[in-house]
Design an enzyme around this catalytic site. Structure first.
Site, short mmCIF file in Angstrom:
data_model
loop_
_atom_site.label_atom_id
_atom_site.label_comp_id
_atom_site.label_asym_id
_atom_site.label_seq_id
_atom_site.Cartn_x
_atom_site.Cartn_y
_atom_site.Cartn_z
CG HIS A 57 -54.17 -52.61 41.08
ND1 HIS A 57 -53.99 -53.23 42.41
CD2 HIS A 57 -55.37 -52.48 41.81
CE1 HIS A 57 -53.87 -53.36 42.99
NE2 HIS A 57 -55.48 -53.17 42.37
CD GLU A 59 -48.79 -51.51 38.96
OE1 GLU A 59 -47.64 -51.55 40.38
OE2 GLU A 59 -49.88 -51.41 39.36
CB CYS A 87 -50.52 -55.71 43.91
SG CYS A 87 -51.82 -56.40 42.72
CB CYS A 90 -49.98 -55.09 39.34
SG CYS A 90 -51.49 -54.23 39.32
#
Length: 160
Positions: A57, A59, A87, A90
């Site tokens: 992801h 991040e 999310c 993250c």
């Protein structure tokens, strides 16, 4: 919240990374930058599908790059600018990295509207592990906590 011109520049860059990553086929429409002392020290866009890595992801990618840049596993004194509210995965990575602040443009409801709905993960956290949609079975082993015990006794450990 109103951002300074410099903060707006960082947020816009995260939004640009989201669009560029998505348009280039790297992954979903998410981008992130880590900033320290007015300088970007880590950046990332979602690259889950292109790297076949479900943890890639934006991040997480940006945090990894920033930590490598700092040669540290924590982001003290840093701010994170991300195109979307993090999310659960993250969010966990962010808390472990310990930046000073996180700024996000879209929220989890915007993400859900676009097909990225993490509500089921938040719901699973409240369910008994063995009853989760992916059952998690606790196994009893005689030496299961040996490493934890050794860690507690370790004199030269680095706390994080």
């Amino acid at each position: 919240m109103s951002l300074s011109l410099e903060q707006q520049k960082f947020m816009q860059y995260a939004l640009d990374l989201a669009q560029q990553g998505m348009e280039s086929g790297k992954g979903g429409p998410f981008g992130c930058v880590v900033v320290k002392d007015g300088q970007i020290i880590g950046e990332g866009s979602n690259s889950v599908t292109s790297t076949t890595d479900p943890t890639a992801h934006a991040e997480v990618v940006a945090i990894r790059e920033a930590c490598k840049h700092l040669n540290d596993f924590q982001l003290n004194g840093c701010d994170i600018y991300t195109s979307c509210e993090p999310c659960p995965m993250c969010l966990g990575a962010i808390y472990w990295a310990r930046p000073d602040r996180v700024y996000f443009a879209n929220d989890k409801f915007d993400a859900a509207q676009a097909g990225f709905d993490d509500a089921f993960i938040y719901e699973q956290l409240e369910v008994e592990p063995s009853s989760r949609s992916i059952p998690m079975i606790k196994v009893t082993m005689d030496d299961a906590n040996k490493a934890f015990n050794l860690w507690q006794e370790k004199n030269d450990k680095t706390i994080y």
